[in-house]
Scaffold this active site. Sequence first.
Site, mmCIF file in Angstrom:
data_model
loop_
_atom_site.group_PDB
_atom_site.id
_atom_site.type_symbol
_atom_site.label_atom_id
_atom_site.label_comp_id
_atom_site.label_asym_id
_atom_site.label_seq_id
_atom_site.Cartn_x
_atom_site.Cartn_y
_atom_site.Cartn_z
ATOM 1 N N GLU A 206 25.582 12.579 18.230
ATOM 2 C CA GLU A 206 24.307 12.965 17.612
ATOM 3 C C GLU A 206 23.699 14.077 18.454
ATOM 4 O O GLU A 206 23.636 13.968 19.673
ATOM 5 C CB GLU A 206 23.398 11.723 17.551
ATOM 6 C CG GLU A 206 21.926 11.986 17.328
ATOM 7 C CD GLU A 206 21.595 12.710 16.019
ATOM 8 O OE1 GLU A 206 22.147 12.352 14.982
ATOM 9 O OE2 GLU A 206 20.787 13.657 16.076
ATOM 10 N N ARG A 275 22.252 16.280 3.992
ATOM 11 C CA ARG A 275 22.614 16.699 2.637
ATOM 12 C C ARG A 275 21.735 17.867 2.207
ATOM 13 O O ARG A 275 20.634 18.017 2.722
ATOM 14 C CB ARG A 275 22.448 15.523 1.653
ATOM 15 C CG ARG A 275 23.338 14.334 1.992
ATOM 16 C CD ARG A 275 23.191 13.219 0.960
ATOM 17 N NE ARG A 275 23.662 13.612 -0.349
ATOM 18 C CZ ARG A 275 24.924 13.513 -0.765
ATOM 19 N NH1 ARG A 275 25.848 13.007 0.030
ATOM 20 N NH2 ARG A 275 25.268 13.900 -1.974
ATOM 21 N N HIS A 447 8.110 -21.104 4.376
ATOM 22 C CA HIS A 447 8.668 -21.473 5.686
ATOM 23 C C HIS A 447 9.958 -22.247 5.471
ATOM 24 O O HIS A 447 10.003 -23.099 4.592
ATOM 25 C CB HIS A 447 7.658 -22.349 6.438
ATOM 26 C CG HIS A 447 8.186 -22.823 7.764
ATOM 27 N ND1 HIS A 447 8.288 -21.991 8.856
ATOM 28 C CD2 HIS A 447 8.659 -24.046 8.152
ATOM 29 C CE1 HIS A 447 8.780 -22.674 9.881
ATOM 30 N NE2 HIS A 447 9.023 -23.919 9.482
HETATM 31 P P1 NAD Z 1 20.579 12.280 8.074
HETATM 32 O O1 NAD Z 1 19.634 13.410 7.978
HETATM 33 O O2 NAD Z 1 20.121 10.891 7.889
HETATM 34 O O3 NAD Z 1 21.322 12.321 9.482
HETATM 35 C C1 NAD Z 1 22.025 13.436 9.938
HETATM 36 C C2 NAD Z 1 22.086 13.339 11.454
HETATM 37 O O4 NAD Z 1 22.995 14.313 11.911
HETATM 38 C C3 NAD Z 1 20.745 13.631 12.109
HETATM 39 O O5 NAD Z 1 20.510 12.618 13.056
HETATM 40 C C4 NAD Z 1 20.958 15.001 12.779
HETATM 41 O O6 NAD Z 1 20.225 15.155 13.954
HETATM 42 C C5 NAD Z 1 22.450 14.940 13.065
HETATM 43 N N1 NAD Z 1 23.115 16.242 13.164
HETATM 44 C C6 NAD Z 1 22.877 17.354 12.426
HETATM 45 N N2 NAD Z 1 23.731 18.338 12.800
HETATM 46 C C7 NAD Z 1 24.526 17.825 13.784
HETATM 47 C C8 NAD Z 1 25.581 18.334 14.562
HETATM 48 N N3 NAD Z 1 26.011 19.574 14.393
HETATM 49 N N4 NAD Z 1 26.154 17.529 15.500
HETATM 50 C C9 NAD Z 1 25.708 16.242 15.660
HETATM 51 N N5 NAD Z 1 24.694 15.707 14.944
HETATM 52 C C10 NAD Z 1 24.113 16.481 14.016
HETATM 53 O O7 NAD Z 1 21.743 12.672 7.044
HETATM 54 P P2 NAD Z 1 22.963 11.830 6.478
HETATM 55 O O8 NAD Z 1 23.238 10.631 7.295
HETATM 56 O O9 NAD Z 1 24.043 12.815 6.240
HETATM 57 O O10 NAD Z 1 22.389 11.343 5.108
HETATM 58 C C11 NAD Z 1 21.885 12.306 4.184
HETATM 59 C C12 NAD Z 1 20.784 11.732 3.352
HETATM 60 O O11 NAD Z 1 21.337 10.811 2.444
HETATM 61 C C13 NAD Z 1 19.747 10.972 4.153
HETATM 62 O O12 NAD Z 1 18.729 11.798 4.645
HETATM 63 C C14 NAD Z 1 19.238 10.026 3.130
HETATM 64 O O13 NAD Z 1 18.200 10.648 2.423
HETATM 65 C C15 NAD Z 1 20.404 9.789 2.218
HETATM 66 N N6 NAD Z 1 21.039 8.489 2.496
HETATM 67 C C16 NAD Z 1 20.300 7.370 2.361
HETATM 68 C C17 NAD Z 1 20.862 6.141 2.632
HETATM 69 C C18 NAD Z 1 20.035 4.908 2.468
HETATM 70 O O14 NAD Z 1 19.003 4.978 1.820
HETATM 71 N N7 NAD Z 1 20.437 3.791 3.047
HETATM 72 C C19 NAD Z 1 22.175 6.045 3.066
HETATM 73 C C20 NAD Z 1 22.896 7.202 3.200
HETATM 74 C C21 NAD Z 1 22.318 8.420 2.910
#
Ligand code: NAD
Length: 464
Positions: A206, A275, A447
């Site tokens: 990350e 995304r 409960h």
């Molecule tokens: P995210 O934005 O949640 O996480 C992406 C992560 O990648 C961030 O922590 C960012 O700092 C990190 N990052 C970015 N560039 C990087 C790099 N070059 N090297 C290392 N880390 C890097 O995005 P996601 O996990 O791809 O999910 C996309 C979207 O899909 C989410 O924002 C969410 O809206 C949706 N989603 C929702 C759910 C849910 O509701 N449970 C589950 C999956 C996805």
Amino acid sequence: MPAIPNKSQLVIIGAGPGGYSAAFRAAELGLQVCLIDPETDPGGVCLYRGCIPSKALLHVARVITEAEESAALGVTFGRPRLDIDRIRDWKNGVIAQLTGGLGGRVAKLKLTHLQGTARFKDSRTLVVKTVDGAEGELSFEQAILAGGSRPVMLPGVQTGGRISDSSGALELAEVPQSLLVVGGGYIGLELGSVYAALGSQVSVVEMTAGLLPGCDRDLVSVLKRRLEKQFSEILLNTRVTGLKEQKNGVAVSFEDQKGERSDKHFARVLIAIGRRPNSDNLGLDNTAIKLDEKGFVPVDGQQRTAERHIFAIGDLAGEPMLAHKATAEAHVAAAVAAGQKAVFEPRAIPAVVFTDPEIAWCGLTETAAREQKRKVKTAKMPWRGNGRTLTLGRDDGMTKLIIDPENDRLLGVGLVGPGAGELIAEAVLALEMAATAEDLRGTIHPHPTLSETLYETAQMLFKG
Ligand code: NAD
């Protein structure tokens, strides 16, 4: 498939949770609807390549982990035998059942469903191409854009082979011996958890200082403690500077905050770094709609774009990119298109990360309050003080309330723990109803349940 009609009252482009919800609601309100999407049945990314397959696989992960951990309760199972083909078939069966059900509703409501894609020729006309090769012009009175989003890729990196995005990882082609997850967000942590439970050595990298940036640090720290046991390593403040696919894996170069470089080798790599909206493939240049700097389509409270007869909903219309936000916006857009009064103004949109433990929150977070220099009162309660948590063989979890000190109103709720995603709905309702901490503590909770932590945390704000 029906022939491409010349005209339509309401065209909806994209049949994910936003598009199909808008289509069904608009048809029920008496509009003649044409729904355009490349898949056979509605469902979009959420059903085919997102929420639903990931939750099916997370359930498998949970069964495996609970069986392993039940040894501490005096119940010991043997090593699980994983039949990956059957797991995949079961997951695909869940998808087929849900998308097939939506297909049934399309037929029942007599929607025109075109399997294909659409581009604006001008602000009243679309050029439609169907998957069976037909092409035609379709003029419309109103349109709803619901084309969703797609994964962001690292520059110069191609997926396929040993490097995949979330769609590839959800196909469950194999369980690699080692997996690097790039991105410690929703997708990275959910799918990393799946592969770790199935037996892969999972590393997460990350680039920021913490997992799930933007989420409350108290909640994340509870999750991180458990993830540290499930994952081989969690690299924070670290960037991937190179990815090279080789015959038996992927060579990866890293650079940390201090500029120190290292190289490692993984059997597979999953890229989950966010995304982006699918707004660049719609021919919007041929309309008056201008995208914002992140590529979202700007909308007003009725989901109308700069072209008043064209609406946009879901991932295309801005953050948060969550299916339930898309559905709520869809109902507003469909109602407005049908001539009703409606506006999208939720007090809270819940977010859930379906890891183990789950994290769920709604409304204001402490971090956001600090950024806004807004004074808040907080109360937090670790779940090890809750009986139900201990009877589940767990001691991890936390409930956190963010309260307005002026009037005692709930401003935000954060939960981490098993089942947090199911519990958050009560908090969303509380926020929508402008509940106070007193309302929460005065509500009788069953409960013994995990939900008791909500009123018990509220109780902490009162003396006696
Ligand atoms: P995210 O934005 O949640 O996480 C992406 C992560 O990648 C961030 O922590 C960012 O700092 C990190 N990052 C970015 N560039 C990087 C790099 N070059 N090297 C290392 N880390 C890097 O995005 P996601 O996990 O791809 O999910 C996309 C979207 O899909 C989410 O924002 C969410 O809206 C949706 N989603 C929702 C759910 C849910 O509701 N449970 C589950 C999956 C996805």
